[in-house]
Enzyme design. Structure first.
Site, short mmCIF file in Angstrom:
data_model
loop_
_atom_site.label_atom_id
_atom_site.label_comp_id
_atom_site.label_asym_id
_atom_site.label_seq_id
_atom_site.Cartn_x
_atom_site.Cartn_y
_atom_site.Cartn_z
N LYS A 181 47.49 35.10 26.98
CA LYS A 181 47.22 34.35 28.22
C LYS A 181 46.14 33.33 27.91
CE LYS A 181 48.55 34.77 32.64
NZ LYS A 181 49.75 35.43 33.18
P1 NAD Z 1 50.86 29.19 42.17
O1 NAD Z 1 49.72 28.39 41.69
O2 NAD Z 1 52.21 28.60 42.20
O3 NAD Z 1 50.53 29.74 43.65
C1 NAD Z 1 49.37 30.46 43.94
C2 NAD Z 1 49.31 30.65 45.44
O4 NAD Z 1 48.18 31.50 45.73
C3 NAD Z 1 49.10 29.38 46.24
O5 NAD Z 1 49.84 29.43 47.44
C4 NAD Z 1 47.60 29.42 46.56
O6 NAD Z 1 47.25 28.69 47.72
C5 NAD Z 1 47.40 30.90 46.76
N1 NAD Z 1 45.99 31.30 46.64
C6 NAD Z 1 45.10 30.92 45.69
N2 NAD Z 1 43.88 31.43 45.98
C7 NAD Z 1 44.02 32.14 47.12
C8 NAD Z 1 43.13 32.88 47.91
N3 NAD Z 1 41.85 32.99 47.59
N4 NAD Z 1 43.60 33.47 49.04
C9 NAD Z 1 44.90 33.34 49.40
N5 NAD Z 1 45.80 32.66 48.67
C10 NAD Z 1 45.36 32.06 47.54
O7 NAD Z 1 50.86 30.53 41.26
P2 NAD Z 1 52.06 31.52 40.95
O8 NAD Z 1 52.72 31.08 39.69
O9 NAD Z 1 52.86 31.75 42.17
O10 NAD Z 1 51.27 32.85 40.59
C11 NAD Z 1 50.77 33.73 41.60
C12 NAD Z 1 50.39 35.06 40.96
O11 NAD Z 1 51.53 35.62 40.31
C13 NAD Z 1 49.31 34.98 39.89
O12 NAD Z 1 48.54 36.17 39.94
C14 NAD Z 1 50.11 34.93 38.60
O13 NAD Z 1 49.36 35.36 37.50
C15 NAD Z 1 51.22 35.87 38.96
N6 NAD Z 1 52.44 35.70 38.16
C16 NAD Z 1 53.10 34.52 38.11
C17 NAD Z 1 54.27 34.42 37.37
C18 NAD Z 1 55.09 33.16 37.34
O14 NAD Z 1 56.17 33.18 36.75
N7 NAD Z 1 54.65 32.07 37.96
C19 NAD Z 1 54.75 35.53 36.65
C20 NAD Z 1 54.05 36.73 36.73
C21 NAD Z 1 52.90 36.80 37.48
#
Ligand code: NAD
Length: 510
Positions: free
Chosen positions: A177
């Site tokens: 990561k």
């Molecule tokens: P993203 O950047 O597309 O979206 C993140 C979302 O979280 C946004 O809507 C943002 O406004 C919200 N957010 C941020 N801070 C916040 C807070 N303090 N309170 C409430 N909401 C908040 O990110 P993503 O790719 O959707 O990833 C989200 C989570 O899923 C992360 O923990 C990431 O590590 C995990 N994840 C993502 C993937 C992937 O394929 N994108 C895969 C596995 C895990």
């Protein structure tokens, strides 16, 4: 016996590793394997610099009187000015084309937008990271995060989680990561491109399509992956052989169908299995979602198609509630297709009412889907939750105290390392398609994903319930430990047994 840790202080990493130690104790994990897994293989910290564009910064009110008589300027080239969420504008030199400008002491008036000071674009330095946790099962694999609250310790947690997750999804990868300490919303697309190119330039000797394969995470997307690919393969004659350097690419440049939605899709498959086990109908069930980004948006859309109602959504800048169910398609349009929504937030969505940040967790529902950042569900939040299930779309959204409270209140948990493994599973499909120069249909990708997620979910359930079985789809007999376990520990047992097998059968390279 626990191997003494070199870390004396309790950190987010040592805290996250508690479940590793509990599972390692349970299965009597080989001592040397434990030492190998307890700390990452490599922790890279480095710096990237970039020269920023000029900006227009709103002039403090106290200085307005001085410029009362300043005439308004007309900037007619829309590409010359880009609004940022913090009220500033990126000012490019082509703004001058066809413009009428009135500038006094570096201050400019833009009609109703008001008065701005022209800030000179300066060079800036950003702290960057790549943690490579383990590669016993294959190349390091894991996302790139652009966020203001990152640290080495956090990337160690996230990289180790990728090691467990790739083992659980049974894809031939290890864990990594990385990312940059930056709030991407404060920068223009061309600045982010320059920063990303520099980041990849510095990482070039550390990674490769068979060494370490980044993907999107919070604050990054397919566009960022395209920049990374271009930088890695720049000048190479056989750049097509390097497509697998990143996953999560646009489908037109070697990305996989279904990758954008894969994490949300995998999460939805897990939730669907949970409803099946409980013999409850998913149709009409109520769910709340924290985070409306890649994971939260896709999961919401897919679960609504399965018949669920999303009754509340929270993101970084707003919390909305509608007991009749939020129209997810309209919300997606409002957040992503609306140029005026600079924060890309659900806040202000006309089809729901605004509620307070803390009321969100107490909304009546059957399922809570944390899909934002880590440690959202602490002890306080866990005691408010009214749902029967927490399914972790985000990485590490529940603190250890939160975990205990959820368990004591009889709330089920689908842990992150299986619940959000859909993304890395389809990343693996993308990597294979790149190697084979193939392009699979979305139906083929989803059929494979459904089988992979559901069969590994079943094995974890069997470990948790101490129910060894062999079915045509899976065999959990080699993983159960002789007693029932919490779901999170059960998932870790599956990961550790699969990783340990590599060390014990192949031996250690000397
Ligand atoms: P993203 O950047 O597309 O979206 C993140 C979302 O979280 C946004 O809507 C943002 O406004 C919200 N957010 C941020 N801070 C916040 C807070 N303090 N309170 C409430 N909401 C908040 O990110 P993503 O790719 O959707 O990833 C989200 C989570 O899923 C992360 O923990 C990431 O590590 C995990 N994840 C993502 C993937 C992937 O394929 N994108 C895969 C596995 C895990």
């Amino acid at each position: 016996m626990r191997v003494p840790s070199t870390e004396k202080r309790k950190t987010v990493y040592t805290e996250a590793m508690e479940v590793f130690h509990a599972a390692a104790d349970l299965i009597g994990l080989d001592r040397r394997v434990r030492l190998e897994l307890e700390e990452p293989d490599y922790e890279h910290i480095f710096y990237v610099t970039a020269t920023l564009n000029d900006r227009l910064a709103p002039l403090p009110k106290s200085e307005h009187a001085r410029y009362e008589k300043l005439a308004s300027s007309q900037i007619r080239n829309p590409a010359g000015l880009t609004p940022l969420y913090d009220g500033k504008f990126i000012l490019r030199h082509d703004a001058l084309r066809g413009a009428d400008l009135h500038v006094e002491n570096g201050v400019i008036r833009l009609g109703e937008k008001g008065l701005f000071r022209i800030e000179e674009g300066q060079a800036k330095r950003f702290k960057a990271y790549r943690v490579q946790h383990n590669q016993a099962r294959g190349p390091y694999k894991g996302g790139i995060r652009y966020h203001k609250d990152v640290s080495l310790d956090l990337f160690k947690v996230l990289a180790s989680e990728m090691t467990w997750k790739t083992a659980i999804a049974n894809v031939p990868f290890g864990g990594g990561k990385g990312g940059i300490k930056i709030d991407p919303r404060q920068y223009s697309s061309d600045e982010l491109e320059a920063i990303t190119l520099r980041y990849m330039y510095k990482m070039k000797q550390l990674i490769g399509p068979d060494v370490d394969i980044p993907a999107p995470d919070v604050g990054t997307n397919g566009e960022v992956m395209a920049w990374m690919f271009r930088q890695f393969s720049d000048g190479e004659r056989e750049r097509h052989t390097m497509r697998g350097i990143v996953t999560g690419k646009d489908t037109r440049i070697g990305g996989s169908e279904g990758r954008v939605k894969a994490t949300g899709q995998g999460l939805a498959y897990c939730v669907e299995e949970w409803f099946k086990d409980k013999q409850l109908p998913i149709k009409g069930s109520r769910m709340i979602v924290q985070g409306f980004g890649n994971v939260g948006q896709a999961a919401s859309e897919i679960l609504v198609a399965m018949g669920a109602r999303i009754v509340a959504v929270q993101d970084a800048d707003g919390t909305i509630y509608n007991p009749d169910g939020i129209d997810v398609a309209a919300l997606t349009e409002y957040v992503y297709a609306n140029k005026d929504n600079l924060k890309k937030s659900v806040g202000g969505f006309p089809g729901a009412q605004e509620i307070s940040k803390s009321d969100f967790w107490a909304v009546d529902c059957e399922v809570v889907l944390p899909c934002a950042l880590g440690n959202a569900i602490d002890a306080d939040v866990a005691s408010k939750i009214k749902a029967k299930l927490v399914a972790e779309g985000a990485n590490h959204p529940t603190s250890p105290e939160g975990d205990e409270i959820l368990a004591s209140r009889g709330i089920d948990l689908i842990p992150d390392i299986i619940a959000n493994a859909g993304g890395v599973t389809v990343s693996y499909y993308e990597w294979i398609q790149n190697k084979r120069m193939e392009h699979w249909t979305e139906a083929e990708v989803n059929a494979r994903l459904e089988f992979a997620i559901k069969s590994n979910y079943r094995i974890i359930q069997d470990i948790a319930l101490n129910r060894p079985r062999k079915t045509p789809e899976f065999d959990s007999r080699g993983f159960v430990v002789g007693k029932q376990l919490p779901a999170r520990t059960a998932a870790m047992v599956l990961a550790l047994k699969r990783i340990e097998a590599h060390y014990l059968i192949e031996g250690f390279s000397q």
